[in-house]
Design a protein around this motif. Sequence first.
Motif, short mmCIF file in Angstrom:
data_model
loop_
_atom_site.label_atom_id
_atom_site.label_comp_id
_atom_site.label_asym_id
_atom_site.label_seq_id
_atom_site.Cartn_x
_atom_site.Cartn_y
_atom_site.Cartn_z
N LYS A 82 0.84 -1.21 0.00
CA LYS A 82 0.00 0.00 0.00
C LYS A 82 0.87 1.25 0.00
O LYS A 82 0.77 2.10 0.87
N LYS A 83 1.73 1.35 -0.99
CA LYS A 83 2.68 2.45 -1.11
C LYS A 83 1.97 3.80 -1.22
O LYS A 83 0.96 3.93 -1.89
N LYS A 84 2.53 4.80 -0.53
CA LYS A 84 2.05 6.18 -0.59
C LYS A 84 3.25 7.10 -0.75
O LYS A 84 4.33 6.80 -0.23
N GLU A 85 3.05 8.20 -1.42
CA GLU A 85 4.12 9.18 -1.61
C GLU A 85 4.68 9.60 -0.25
O GLU A 85 3.93 9.96 0.66
N GLY A 86 6.01 9.51 -0.12
CA GLY A 86 6.69 9.98 1.09
C GLY A 86 6.70 9.04 2.27
O GLY A 86 7.20 9.38 3.33
N ASP A 87 6.19 7.80 2.12
CA ASP A 87 6.13 6.88 3.27
C ASP A 87 7.45 6.16 3.56
O ASP A 87 7.56 5.41 4.52
N LEU A 88 8.45 6.37 2.71
CA LEU A 88 9.78 5.75 2.86
C LEU A 88 9.73 4.23 2.80
O LEU A 88 10.56 3.54 3.39
#
Length: 163
Positions: free
Chosen positions: A30-36
């Motif tokens: 569940k990748k999100k922008e900025g989650d590293l």
Amino acid sequence: MQIIIKNKDTIFLDEFKFKCVLGKNGVTSKKKEGDLKTPKGTYSIGPLFFRKDKTHKVETQLKKIPIKRNMYWCNDVKSNYYNKLITSKKFGSHEKMFRNDRKYDLVIVINYNTKKIIKKKGSAIFLHLTNNYKKTQGCVAIKKVDMLILLKIINKKTKIKIS
């Protein structure tokens, strides 16, 4: 042919085994922008971007694109150029491709969220270089000597499986 990442620190390709490093906060589906985090899944790979001034003859079947000073990867969720290569800073926040830290002397685009782009789902996911195996912002990183071996073996049909 498939590059397989197992145990979050090892790449397997044919009989080769390379140490690698992934995102600071692990792997996610569940990748999100900025989650590293590094996106879990199986992806095709894009071209090799390289610094002509830092890397001489590179043997690979991948398309090779020299990195120029005006090249950036857009990570601005408000931009129409989100998760695309851009040649101007005016298109929003971005990842600089022409870097001094050598990370992008050799860099392969991992085709995560690059076809039907969904904003805020993550951008600039690359296979790039590391000198110290310091955790990344979501990319996969390996030593230059290992990248040069990998580049000789892979081709545009190679997939990368991150688990």
